[in-house]
Design a protein around this motif. Sequence first.
Motif, short mmCIF file in Angstrom:
data_model
loop_
_atom_site.label_atom_id
_atom_site.label_comp_id
_atom_site.label_asym_id
_atom_site.label_seq_id
_atom_site.Cartn_x
_atom_site.Cartn_y
_atom_site.Cartn_z
N PRO A 44 -5.02 -29.43 -10.63
CA PRO A 44 -5.94 -28.31 -8.63
C PRO A 44 -4.45 -27.44 -8.26
CG PRO A 44 -5.74 -30.84 -8.32
CD PRO A 44 -5.28 -30.48 -9.75
N ALA A 45 -4.40 -26.41 -7.30
CA ALA A 45 -3.62 -25.97 -6.67
C ALA A 45 -3.37 -26.45 -5.47
CB ALA A 45 -3.94 -24.34 -6.21
N VAL A 46 -1.67 -26.91 -5.34
CA VAL A 46 -1.45 -27.72 -4.41
C VAL A 46 -1.20 -27.08 -2.88
CG1 VAL A 46 -0.43 -29.22 -6.35
CG2 VAL A 46 0.80 -27.70 -5.14
N THR A 47 -2.12 -26.01 -2.53
CA THR A 47 -2.01 -24.86 -1.51
C THR A 47 -3.82 -25.10 -0.76
OG1 THR A 47 -2.49 -23.02 -2.67
CG2 THR A 47 0.29 -23.70 -2.71
N GLY A 48 -3.51 -24.38 0.41
CA GLY A 48 -4.56 -24.01 0.70
C GLY A 48 -4.44 -26.11 1.35
N THR A 49 -6.28 -26.16 2.07
CA THR A 49 -7.38 -26.73 2.93
C THR A 49 -6.38 -28.27 2.23
OG1 THR A 49 -8.86 -25.84 2.78
CG2 THR A 49 -8.84 -28.07 3.30
N LEU A 50 -6.50 -28.50 0.59
CA LEU A 50 -5.85 -29.84 0.44
C LEU A 50 -4.30 -30.38 -0.02
CD1 LEU A 50 -8.90 -30.54 -1.82
CD2 LEU A 50 -8.04 -31.17 0.24
N ALA A 51 -3.76 -29.21 0.20
CA ALA A 51 -2.20 -29.22 0.47
C ALA A 51 -1.62 -31.05 0.95
CB ALA A 51 -1.50 -28.15 1.18
N PRO A 52 -1.79 -30.94 2.13
CA PRO A 52 -1.54 -32.45 2.56
C PRO A 52 -1.91 -33.30 1.88
CG PRO A 52 -2.82 -31.44 4.15
CD PRO A 52 -2.93 -30.17 3.32
#
Length: 166
Positions: free
Chosen positions: A20-28
């Motif tokens: 998955p991309a590590v940016t956006g809503t789930l970055a934390p």
Amino acid sequence: MTSTSDAVAPDWLVADELAPAVTGTLAPLYEAAATGVLALPFCGDCGATLELDQDLCDRCASGSVVWRRVEPVGVVHAVTTVHRREPRLTRPSDRPYHVIDTELASGHRLVLTTDRPADTPPAIADPVPIGFRTVGGTVLPAVSLTAVRGAPDAGVPAEPDNPETA
């Protein structure tokens, strides 16, 4: 350039390109996981647990979301054992894999796979630690079978029955 000693072994279940991309809503979530910490979202105003992608609190309607470290333990709520492998999605294997709905001590529910292959999943109501696995350089939470005492395939012998507690 990454040295051979820095290279991460491929994930046991899925190809690296499915990370998955590590940016956006789930970055934390991913930032914390990369340091070996499980962090999940809470309402910034009332403290209620929030779903991973929830941006409005069900309890107080606040839009304030804070990510906090949570205890990486839970209880198995449900298990699905998948015997079918999907080409281009999962790595070829004759072994099934398990999808485990885990209720965490924090009140969150996470649907996870395991940190390694196993023929037998933990049973419903079993306590399980949450560990991590790495897909394409992204660290993800996973049920840690290697840490479950006496778990099938975990390489840890089960403790003998204690007649005093039976």
